[in-house]
Design a protein around this motif. Structure first.
Motif, PDB file in Angstrom:
ATOM      1  N   LEU A 127       0.833  -1.201   0.000  1.00 32.24           N
ATOM      2  CA  LEU A 127       0.000   0.000   0.000  1.00 32.24           C
ATOM      3  C   LEU A 127       0.865   1.247   0.000  1.00 32.24           C
ATOM      4  N   ASP A 128       0.294   2.352  -0.482  1.00 33.67           N
ATOM      5  CA  ASP A 128       1.001   3.627  -0.409  1.00 33.67           C
ATOM      6  C   ASP A 128       0.575   4.373   0.851  1.00 33.67           C
ATOM      7  N   PHE A 129       0.981   5.644   0.942  1.00 38.62           N
ATOM      8  CA  PHE A 129       0.694   6.413   2.161  1.00 38.62           C
ATOM      9  C   PHE A 129      -0.792   6.737   2.314  1.00 38.62           C
ATOM     10  N   ASP A 130      -1.551   6.627   1.217  1.00 41.51           N
ATOM     11  CA  ASP A 130      -2.998   6.884   1.275  1.00 41.51           C
ATOM     12  C   ASP A 130      -3.788   5.589   1.386  1.00 41.51           C
ATOM     13  N   ASN A 131      -3.099   4.482   1.737  1.00 44.07           N
ATOM     14  CA  ASN A 131      -3.732   3.168   1.865  1.00 44.07           C
ATOM     15  C   ASN A 131      -4.372   2.713   0.560  1.00 44.07           C
ATOM     16  N   ARG A 132      -3.751   3.087  -0.532  1.00 36.42           N
ATOM     17  CA  ARG A 132      -4.164   2.575  -1.837  1.00 36.42           C
ATOM     18  C   ARG A 132      -3.129   1.564  -2.319  1.00 36.42           C
ATOM     19  N   ILE A 133      -3.573   0.629  -3.119  1.00 37.12           N
ATOM     20  CA  ILE A 133      -2.700  -0.451  -3.559  1.00 37.12           C
ATOM     21  C   ILE A 133      -1.680   0.088  -4.562  1.00 37.12           C
ATOM     22  N   SER A 134      -0.401  -0.069  -4.223  1.00 41.29           N
ATOM     23  CA  SER A 134       0.649   0.316  -5.165  1.00 41.29           C
ATOM     24  C   SER A 134       1.119  -0.878  -5.988  1.00 41.29           C
ATOM     25  N   SER A 135       1.021  -2.072  -5.438  1.00 40.61           N
ATOM     26  CA  SER A 135       1.343  -3.280  -6.194  1.00 40.61           C
ATOM     27  C   SER A 135       0.818  -4.493  -5.439  1.00 40.61           C
ATOM     28  N   LEU A 136       0.580  -5.578  -6.163  1.00 43.09           N
ATOM     29  CA  LEU A 136       0.184  -6.850  -5.561  1.00 43.09           C
ATOM     30  C   LEU A 136       0.682  -7.981  -6.444  1.00 43.09           C
ATOM     31  N   ASN A 137       1.015  -9.102  -5.830  1.00 44.39           N
ATOM     32  CA  ASN A 137       1.585 -10.214  -6.584  1.00 44.39           C
ATOM     33  C   ASN A 137       0.485 -11.107  -7.153  1.00 44.39           C
ATOM     34  N   PRO A 138       0.827 -12.065  -8.024  1.00 45.71           N
ATOM     35  CA  PRO A 138      -0.202 -12.910  -8.645  1.00 45.71           C
ATOM     36  C   PRO A 138      -1.064 -13.668  -7.645  1.00 45.71           C
ATOM     37  N   ALA A 139      -0.477 -14.109  -6.519  1.00 42.48           N
ATOM     38  CA  ALA A 139      -1.269 -14.841  -5.523  1.00 42.48           C
ATOM     39  C   ALA A 139      -2.363 -13.950  -4.938  1.00 42.48           C
ATOM     40  N   ALA A 140      -2.036 -12.679  -4.664  1.00 42.77           N
ATOM     41  CA  ALA A 140      -3.045 -11.747  -4.139  1.00 42.77           C
ATOM     42  C   ALA A 140      -4.115 -11.474  -5.185  1.00 42.77           C
TER      43      ALA A 140
END
Length: 431
Positions: A127-140
């Motif tokens: 997550l970034d500082f605004d609690n938004r997703i900055s990246s996620l892996n294939p399992a997620a």
């Protein structure tokens, strides 16, 4: 003012003075001319010498500063021949070599970590500082059933697991259960990047491990209980039957009263044995014998039985099956029992005067049983399909456990939830 500019400015001024002296000596004094020429030669040599020991090293240092600025750690500064300056250049070159090795090591570590995160069975959500997703892996992505979620907040993802993860506090670890079947271990933590805390969430699916552990536990408990109860009740009932026979042959006035009490005790013992037998059936579920089964034929074979029970309670039963009917590979006998259990639960949830709908759809092949009963509370939702757990007063928690075991043995997906007030759905996905 830069040192090199000052050096050349001073040199030009000195040569202008010498030029004036040469011009004066040429016109007035030959001795002055010779002195000026000698001084000019010495000054030229001095300028060359000081250029070598001052200006050239300064130029090398300036080149090194540009290399650092451009982060070119592969280049090296040449030695100047000046011992003091060469020691500084050697130190600079060693520093550049260490920086190159460190950057290469960091890049290799980052590449290795990227590979590990991508290949990890754990879901990793950064997550970034605004609690938004900055990246996620294939399992997620697989767990949340999204292909691209960068820039989205967790509560914007249409998945109940994401909504639960949104509630996690920093450094909190929690087991999240969805629909009483799927279980996830979620951990929220952070890492330091350039002095700032970046939050991330780890998600581990525990469904299969939890089901295996539960099954081993309740199988052992059921076998132990069945053995002890059956042996005890069997011996007790034998003695009670013998006592009842003796009382029947006696002439005692209270013999019939005692025999009634014995019959009641014997019946209760039989009921207890039947209860343990029901528990044992869950343990002894055989592997499914798969064959092509038409869902229309499957539901039609138990339609009259279900409709009769619904009519007793003034519940309407509707069935929607597309034409042609989808065909699934399943054990027909076991699947009949599954649908009976599902509809029976809906009937008991409604009690009287309601509606139940059985709907079949394709792409993927899905069976949905809807009812407008009282629904499932959030507390009960997380406990559904838990062995021996029941919301009914006299429930034994066997029906849903039995249903879950059969569907999991078939590797079918299942869920039970109240999707909205007045509408509860049991969903089975066959594909």
């Amino acid at each position: 003012m830069k040192l090199k500019f000052r050096f050349w400015t001073s040199s030009v001024i000195l040569y202008l003075v010498l030029a004036a002296m040469l011009f004066y000596g040429y016109r007035n004094s030959h001795l002055m001319l010779l002195v000026a020429e000698a001084f000019a030669l010495l000054l030229l040599l001095a300028i060359i010498y000081f250029y070598q020991i001052i200006i050239k090293p300064v130029n090398e240092i300036a080149s090194g500063a540009e290399l650092l600025k451009e982060q070119d750690f592969s280049s090296r500064l040449p030695r100047t021949g000046q011992p003091d300056m060469d020691r500084l250049i050697d130190l600079f070159n060693r520093m550049m070599a260490q920086l190159k090795e460190e950057r290469l090591r960091v890049r290799e570590q980052h590449y290795f970590l990227d590979l590990m995160v991508s290949a990890s069975p754990l879901g990793v959500i950064i997550l970034d500082f605004d609690n938004r997703i900055s990246s996620l892996n294939p399992a997620a992505s697989r767990l949340l059933k999204v292909e691209e979620a960068t820039g989205m907040a967790l509560d914007q993802i249409n998945h109940p697991l994401a909504l639960e993860m949104e509630q996690l506090q920093p450094n909190e670890q929690r087991i999240i259960r969805l629909n009483g079947i799927h279980a996830y271990k979620c951990t929220r933590s952070y890492f330091i990047d350039r002095g700032f805390q970046h939050p991330f969430i780890l998600v581990e699916e525990l469904t299969q491990e939890l089901i295996k552990t539960e099954k081993k536990a309740y199988e052992k408990v059921i076998r132990l209980m069945s053995h002890e109860v059956n042996n005890t009740i069997g011996a007790t009932n034998s003695m009670l039957n013998l006592l009842s026979s003796n009382l029947q042959q006696s002439q005692l006035s209270y013999a019939n009263d005692f025999r009634n009490v014995i019959d009641i005790a014997t019946e209760r013992g039989k009921n207890l044995c039947q209860l343990m037998s029901n528990f044992s059936e869950v343990v002894k579920i055989p592997e499914p014998v798969r064959q092509p089964v038409s869902l229309k034929s499957l539901i039609g074979s138990i339609h009259l039985l279900l409709e009769a029970e619904c009519c007793k309670r003034e519940i309407s039963l509707s069935i929607e099956i597309p034409d042609p009917s989808p065909v699934v590979f399943a054990d027909m006998v076991q699947m009949e029992q599954v649908i009976i259990n599902i509809v029976k639960n809906s009937i008991e949830a409604i009690d009287r005067k309601g509606a139940i709908a059985i709907k079949v759809s394709t792409n993927p092949t899905t069976l949905v049983v809807q009812d407008n009963g009282k629904g499932i509370s959030p507390k009960d939702q997380s406990m559904l399909f838990t062995p021996f757990y029941s919301t009914k007063t006299n429930g034994q928690g066997i029906g849903l456990m039995f249903t879950r075991e059969i569907l999991l043995n078939h590797q079918f997906q299942l869920s039970l939830q109240t999707v909205k007030p007045g509408q509860t759905e049991f969903r089975v996905v066959f594909d």
